[in-house]
Design an enzyme around this catalytic site. Structure first.
Site, PDB file in Angstrom:
ATOM      1  N   HIS A  81       0.820  -1.303   0.058  1.00 13.43           N
ATOM      2  CA  HIS A  81       0.194  -0.099   0.093  1.00 13.43           C
ATOM      3  C   HIS A  81       0.803   1.154   0.042  1.00 13.43           C
ATOM      4  CE1 HIS A  81      -4.012   1.489   1.691  1.00 13.43           C
ATOM      5  NE2 HIS A  81      -3.241   2.638   1.112  1.00 13.43           N
TER       6      HIS A  81
ATOM      7  N   ASN B  52      -4.845   6.255  -6.794  1.00 15.74           N
ATOM      8  CA  ASN B  52      -5.563   7.739  -6.798  1.00 15.74           C
ATOM      9  C   ASN B  52      -4.525   8.588  -7.303  1.00 15.74           C
ATOM     10  OD1 ASN B  52      -4.004   7.348  -4.524  1.00 15.74           O
ATOM     11  ND2 ASN B  52      -5.244   8.481  -3.075  1.00 15.74           N
TER      12      ASN B  52
ATOM     13  N   HIS C 292     -10.541   0.528   1.564  1.00 14.48           N
ATOM     14  CA  HIS C 292     -10.635   1.545   2.539  1.00 14.48           C
ATOM     15  C   HIS C 292     -11.860   1.623   3.123  1.00 14.48           C
ATOM     16  CE1 HIS C 292      -9.350   5.632   4.067  1.00 14.48           C
ATOM     17  NE2 HIS C 292     -10.614   5.918   3.858  1.00 14.48           N
TER      18      HIS C 292
ATOM     19  N   ASN D 196      -5.947   9.276   7.313  1.00 18.74           N
ATOM     20  CA  ASN D 196      -7.276   8.521   7.209  1.00 18.74           C
ATOM     21  C   ASN D 196      -6.960   7.176   6.814  1.00 18.74           C
ATOM     22  OD1 ASN D 196      -9.869   8.809   7.558  1.00 18.74           O
ATOM     23  ND2 ASN D 196     -10.510   9.334   5.353  1.00 18.74           N
TER      24      ASN D 196
ATOM     25  N   ASP E  57       0.767   2.609   3.720  1.00 17.46           N
ATOM     26  CA  ASP E  57       0.133   3.750   3.367  1.00 17.46           C
ATOM     27  C   ASP E  57       0.768   5.101   3.075  1.00 17.46           C
ATOM     28  OD1 ASP E  57      -2.157   5.059   2.471  1.00 17.46           O
ATOM     29  OD2 ASP E  57      -3.409   5.106   4.486  1.00 17.46           O
TER      30      ASP E  57
END
Ligand code: DOR
Length: 427
Positions: free
Chosen positions: A58, A92, A179, A279, A306
């Site tokens: 990730h 993204n 997510h 987040n 992340d």
């Protein structure tokens, strides 16, 4: 994009299981050390651990679109600094990786610029809009060979669409990585964990149930479809409970936890420092304990960084306006050592499983996460288990500076990283 590529004999390294060994790196693979010619370059690894190269399931590399925050070159250089030999680049970007062409573009960037292997994660829905499925099959069939799909940062909220995505990817053994955030419960402005702290600071928070509700829905959809679901960055005790229940039922679910959710708690938002806006948000100590225990016992299968670089102009805002996300690649191993190994919660073979083997299995990456044995690919990291240092955000290989560990005393384990036999980082 690496520094050296000649044959190398690493002597006296210790493997995760405690065995001492020599490792001979030649032509991108591990060869029999006895076959190393006299005079070959040597590296004395006495006192160092040799582990399979780490694999991040990730990573946000930001290219294309936000090269001011990170590029494939800078993000993978940071990965190599952290001991990683493979990262999974999240979808993204701008444009979103939601077509075969976009996936091939990122894969080609990785081939050309990467300091480690770059695997592409495709979007689940077109434009991450949560309305229409992206070209899942075409991304899978493309030269990028996408197997992992995620709208990360956005939750696929529509249950029917999620069911269809799970059904669709089953045909090629793909995985949807979710997510998990019930947006209506979290509320549009939520920017931290709902707790005493959010109340005191006047910041809208979101409760842990907004995570676990979605995990509960998704594991049931995985059961209904017989497909595989992967839960991104689990941050709550309730989420862990649901995953434990689902695994006991035989549902095909895997999960990851970030280094920051293992170490950092929500009280850090007290100074309104937007470095700590992320987040899912940093949670309370009870949640930290729950995810640590789950990583130790395997309910959470792996660590996912992340790694979310952000340019200064996106972080220099009031807390509720700044973009969420923090860096993770360079200190991931250090944090897992500090929280899990240093406290006796986890041994080295389990760390290898959680940070290399399991994520390689998830992403179906054949040359990664393999034991260090003659004949296998020379993807490895040399680790000094005793070294410590104060983290200096300004020394990062990332283009961004949103490092939540800046100024902290942590292990400084990575001595050198080798990808396909070439040195991609050396201290
Ligand atoms: O804090 C986050 N930042 N969480 C996500 O899920 C996405 C990420 C980003 O892309 O910045």
């Amino acid at each position: 994009m690496t520094t050296t590529s000649g044959p190398l004999l690493i002597t006296g390294a210790t493997l995760a299981d405690g065995t001492r060994t020599d490792l001979y790196l030649a032509e991108g693979r591990l060869a029999d050390p006895a076959s190393a010619p006299a005079g070959v370059e040597r590296l004395d690894a006495d006192g160092l651990l040799a582990l399979p190269g780490l694999v991040d399931p990730h990573t946000h590399l930001r290219q294309p679109g936000r090269e001011d925050a990170e590029t494939v070159a800078s993000g993978t250089a940071a990965a190599a600094r952290g001991g990683f030999t493979c990262v999974h680049a999240m979808a993204n970007t701008t444009p979103v990786t939601d077509t075969a062409e976009a996936a091939e573009y990122v894969a080609a960037l990785g081939e050309r610029e990467g300091h480690c292997e770059v695997r592409v994660v495709g979007a689940v829905t077109k434009g991450l809009d949560g309305e229409e499925l992206a070209e899942l099959g075409m991304m899978a069939d493309s030269a990028a060979g996408v197997r992992l799909f995620s709208d990360d940062g956005r939750c696929v909220g529509d249950s029917l669409l999620m069911r269809r995505a799970l059904t669709y990817v089953k045909a090629f053994d793909g995985v949807i990585a979710q997510h998990s955030q019930d947006v209506s419960l979290a509320g549009p402005g939520a920017c931290c964990h709902e707790s005493e702290w959010s109340g005191r600071l006047g910041l809208p928070g979101w409760p842990s149930q907004a995570e676990s509700i979605i995990i509960a829905r998704d594991v049931q959809l995985a059961e209904l479809t017989g497909s595989r679901i992967h839960v991104c960055h689990v941050s709550t005790a309730e989420g862990v409970d649901v995953i434990r229940w689902a695994k006991a039922r035989g549902i095909r679910v895997t999960a990851e936890v970030t280094p920051h959710h293992l170490l950092l708690d929500t009280s850090l938002v007290a100074g309104y420092d937007t470095t700590f806006k992320v987040n899912p948000p940093l949670r309370t100590s009870e949640h930290l304990e729950a995810v640590r225990e789950a990583l130790a016992d395997g309910t959470i299968d792996m660590v996912g960084t992340d790694h979310a670089p952000h340019a200064r102009q996106d972080k220099d805002h009031p807390f509720d306006v700044a973009l969420p996300g923090m860096l993770g690649l360079e200190q991931a191993l250090a944090v897992v050592m500090e929280v899990m190994v240093g406290t006796g919660r986890m041994d080295w073979p389990t760390l290898v499983e959680r940070m290399s083997t399991a994520p390689a299995r998830l992403g179906q990456v054949p040359g990664q996460g393999r034991p260090l044995a003659a004949g296998g690919p020379a993807n490895l990291v040399l680790v000094d288990p005793a070294a410590r240092a104060t983290v200096d955000a300004s020394a990062s290989r990332s283009r961004s500076r949103n490092n939540p560990y800046d100024g902290r005393d942590l292990p400084d384990p990575v001595v050198a990283t080798f990808w396909k036999g070439r040195r991609t980082y050396a201290r």
